[in-house]
Design an enzyme around this catalytic site. Structure first.
Site, short mmCIF file in Angstrom:
data_model
loop_
_atom_site.label_atom_id
_atom_site.label_comp_id
_atom_site.label_asym_id
_atom_site.label_seq_id
_atom_site.Cartn_x
_atom_site.Cartn_y
_atom_site.Cartn_z
N GLY A 1 35.54 38.36 30.47
CA GLY A 1 36.49 39.20 31.18
C GLY A 1 36.50 40.66 30.82
O GLY A 1 37.16 41.46 31.49
N GLU B 1 32.58 34.44 26.01
CA GLU B 1 31.73 34.15 27.18
C GLU B 1 31.62 35.38 28.06
O GLU B 1 32.12 35.39 29.18
CB GLU B 1 32.37 33.03 28.01
CG GLU B 1 32.60 31.73 27.30
CD GLU B 1 33.58 30.82 28.05
OE1 GLU B 1 34.25 31.27 28.99
OE2 GLU B 1 33.66 29.65 27.68
N PRO B 2 30.97 36.44 27.59
CA PRO B 2 30.89 37.65 28.41
C PRO B 2 29.85 37.49 29.53
O PRO B 2 28.79 36.89 29.31
CB PRO B 2 30.44 38.72 27.42
CG PRO B 2 29.66 37.96 26.38
CD PRO B 2 30.27 36.59 26.30
N GLY B 3 30.16 37.96 30.70
CA GLY B 3 29.20 37.97 31.80
C GLY B 3 28.98 39.40 32.26
O GLY B 3 27.99 40.04 31.95
N ARG B 4 29.99 39.92 32.95
CA ARG B 4 29.90 41.26 33.52
C ARG B 4 29.54 42.33 32.49
O ARG B 4 28.70 43.19 32.74
CB ARG B 4 31.25 41.62 34.15
CG ARG B 4 31.28 42.97 34.85
CD ARG B 4 32.71 43.37 35.20
NE ARG B 4 33.44 42.30 35.87
CZ ARG B 4 33.37 42.06 37.18
NH1 ARG B 4 32.65 42.82 37.96
NH2 ARG B 4 34.06 41.06 37.70
N ARG C 1 30.11 42.70 46.45
CA ARG C 1 31.34 43.14 45.77
C ARG C 1 32.16 44.17 46.54
O ARG C 1 33.38 44.02 46.64
CB ARG C 1 31.03 43.65 44.36
CG ARG C 1 30.44 42.58 43.43
CD ARG C 1 30.32 43.06 42.00
NE ARG C 1 31.63 43.21 41.41
CZ ARG C 1 32.24 44.37 41.18
NH1 ARG C 1 31.62 45.50 41.42
NH2 ARG C 1 33.43 44.40 40.67
N CYS D 1 26.54 42.88 60.84
CA CYS D 1 27.50 42.99 61.93
C CYS D 1 28.89 42.53 61.50
O CYS D 1 29.40 41.51 61.96
CB CYS D 1 27.02 42.18 63.12
SG CYS D 1 25.42 42.78 63.66
N GLU D 2 29.47 43.28 60.56
CA GLU D 2 30.83 43.04 60.08
C GLU D 2 31.39 44.40 59.71
O GLU D 2 30.70 45.19 59.06
CB GLU D 2 30.84 42.20 58.78
CG GLU D 2 30.29 40.80 58.89
CD GLU D 2 31.26 39.82 59.53
OE1 GLU D 2 32.47 40.10 59.60
OE2 GLU D 2 30.78 38.77 59.97
N TYR E 1 27.20 39.77 39.24
CA TYR E 1 27.81 39.41 40.52
C TYR E 1 27.17 40.21 41.65
O TYR E 1 27.84 40.64 42.59
CB TYR E 1 29.34 39.58 40.45
CG TYR E 1 29.92 38.86 39.25
CD1 TYR E 1 29.91 37.48 39.19
CD2 TYR E 1 30.41 39.56 38.14
CE1 TYR E 1 30.39 36.80 38.07
CE2 TYR E 1 30.88 38.89 37.02
CZ TYR E 1 30.87 37.52 36.99
OH TYR E 1 31.33 36.85 35.89
C1 LIG Z 1 33.29 34.03 35.04
C2 LIG Z 1 33.63 33.48 33.72
C3 LIG Z 1 33.31 34.19 32.55
C4 LIG Z 1 32.68 35.57 32.59
O1 LIG Z 1 33.56 36.54 33.08
P1 LIG Z 1 33.14 38.08 33.01
O2 LIG Z 1 34.30 38.79 33.58
O3 LIG Z 1 31.91 38.23 33.83
O4 LIG Z 1 32.91 38.41 31.57
C5 LIG Z 1 33.59 33.60 31.35
N1 LIG Z 1 34.17 32.38 31.27
C6 LIG Z 1 34.50 31.67 32.36
C7 LIG Z 1 35.13 30.34 32.22
C8 LIG Z 1 34.24 32.20 33.63
O5 LIG Z 1 34.57 31.50 34.71
#
Ligand SMILES: *Cc1c(COP(=O)(O)O)cnc(C)c1O
Length: 441
Positions: A256, A290-293, A331, A363-364, A392
């Site tokens: 997050g 659990e970093p993604g973004r 996005r 076409c949106e 994303y």
């Molecule tokens: C999407 C998600 C993440 C990653 O979130 P980011 O905002 O991309 O860091 C981590 N844990 C869970 C359970 C998620 O669904």
């Protein structure tokens, strides 16, 4: 929201992987992006392996500095390309997966199943079976119903599932409604009051070993405060459970952490590390995030060419029509997100700016990348980079309007290579069949 949009030079100033060269134009990890656009065509996604590495190390360093040993489980839904996963595996990351497909992809990229966490609000019996058979390290449970179902799946396989309960701490992360996940009433996590009873049930169920708690309150969070509030509640729950004689070994702090897309004051990793240390540091639990973004977004750009400029009446911004669209990068149309847009050509980058509305060909009416954005005058064929699209981005692409999936390349330290072919047009109807009663041509 009347602050002026940042211009090209200030966008580049805060992005160390990007640089404008007087000769070669926009460089990403020292690769002239025009070379890739010429060779592979547009739209084309570029992933910066060096940027992924640097950010992983920065994040890890922030925790080491805070005196914490924290496992990084990359949330691969942000960008699941095998090359991305391979780089992050090399940097020591495990993975957080949300489907059987993601699980197999992570395993295919060489990530040890023991370092994989299975999250997500609806895991099928087939997916749970797959993960257990491979020896998955941790399954994050979203409900008592799922817990009981997992118990019977695990018993059937004669295996034990190590589970963590994902709790809903009822904290508003202060982020976009569509990416908030930790409020009572959101579909995610177990209701706060029910956690002790369900944890106790988990400890008694066959095939289940409860090892801890998880929380994930949303995405693109721009203040340490909601993290701190959520983790403080989780710490309180750890104490409650232990007081009941239950064993809690691990806390999974979720993802997050937000980034700067426009001019946001995103908290540095040290702020997240500080929030975790302050709330969970004394609990003697194994910690994970659990970093993604945060890892992937700044490690990607989308190259796209100008198809046309469509002139509008005096006083109305002209349209800049690109060959990328909402089917490629969703996005902006999904969340109204702001992404920097930078021309590749050095001359254009220093030209006068005029407000333009940047759209794709789909076409949106929501197929808009930017509204009244100050940009230099551009010509058909000019290429621009849409910044911070590494998370994303490509993963959310569709083939809406029969637009094939775009090509992809990876850059690192002055070298580049294609990592995904542009989808051939006839692949769009592969797998489609006609019923017998229709006439084939
Ligand atoms: C999407 C998600 C993440 C990653 O979130 P980011 O905002 O991309 O860091 C981590 N844990 C869970 C359970 C998620 O669904």
């Amino acid at each position: 929201m009347t602050r002026p949009d940042p211009d090209t030079l200030s966008l580049l100033a805060s992005r160390p992987s990007l640089r404008m060269d007087v000769q070669d134009g926009l460089l990403f990890e020292d690769v002239p992006l025009h070379l890739i656009a010429e060779r592979l065509g547009t739209p084309c996604w570029i992933t910066g392996a060096g940027t992924l590495r640097r950010r992983t190390r920065n994040l890890h360093h922030a925790f080491v500095q805070a005196g914490l040993d924290v496992a990084l489980h990359y949330a691969m839904k942000a960008n699941d390309h095998l090359a991305t996963l391979t780089v992050l595996r090399e940097e020591g990351c495990g993975a957080d997966v949300v489907s059987g497909g993601e699980f197999l992809r992570a395993v295919h990229a060489g990530i040890d199943p023991a370092h994989i966490v299975f999250s997500g609000v609806g895991k099928t019996n087939a997916e749970l079976t797959l993960a257990l058979r491979h020896g998955i390290g941790q399954i994050n449970i979203e409900s008592v119903e799922e817990l009981r179902r997992l118990s019977s799946v695990a018993q059937h396989l004669d295996l034990t599932a190590r589970v963590v309960l994902r709790v809903n701490p009822d904290i508003d992360a202060g982020t976009h409604d569509k990416i908030s996940t930790g409020r009572a009433g959101d579909k995610f996590g177990i209701d706060w009051e029910r956690v002790p009873a369900i944890y106790a049930e988990a400890a008694a169920l066959p095939g289940i070993e409860p090892i801890g708690l998880a929380t994930h309150i949303g995405s693109q969070i721009l203040s340490p405060a909601p993290f701190k509030a959520a983790y403080a509640r989780v710490a309180e729950m750890v104490r409650t459970l232990r007081a009941q004689g239950l064993s809690v070994e691990t806390v999974d702090c979720g993802g997050g952490l937000g980034i700067r897309y426009r001019d946001e004051l995103a908290p540095p990793p040290s702020a997240l590390a500080g929030a975790i240390r302050e709330t969970l540091g004394d609990l003697d639990v194994r910690l994970a995030i659990e970093p993604g973004r945060w890892l992937a977004a700044p490690a990607g750009v989308l190259l796209t060419s100008v198809i046309d400029t469509k002139h509008q009446p005096e006083g109305v911004p002209n349209f800049l029509i690109l060959d990328a669209a909402m089917n490629d990068l969703a996005r902006p149309s999904l969340y109204g997100s702001w992404h920097g847009i930078v021309p590749l050509s050095p001359e254009r980058a220093h030209a006068d700016l005029v407000p333009q509305t940047v759209v794709g060909p789909v076409c949106e009416s929501s197929d808009v990348f930017a509204t009244a954005r100050p940009l230099p005058a551009l010509q058909p064929g000019d290429v621009v980079a849409i910044l911070d699209s590494g998370a994303y981005g490509a993963v959310m692409s569709s083939t809406y309007n029969s637009r094939p999936f775009a090509a992809q390349a990876m850059v690192e330290n002055g070298q580049w290579q294609q990592i995904r072919a542009r989808q051939p047009v006839d692949a769009l109807w592969t797998g489609e069949m006609l019923p017998d009663w229709l006439e084939t041509q």
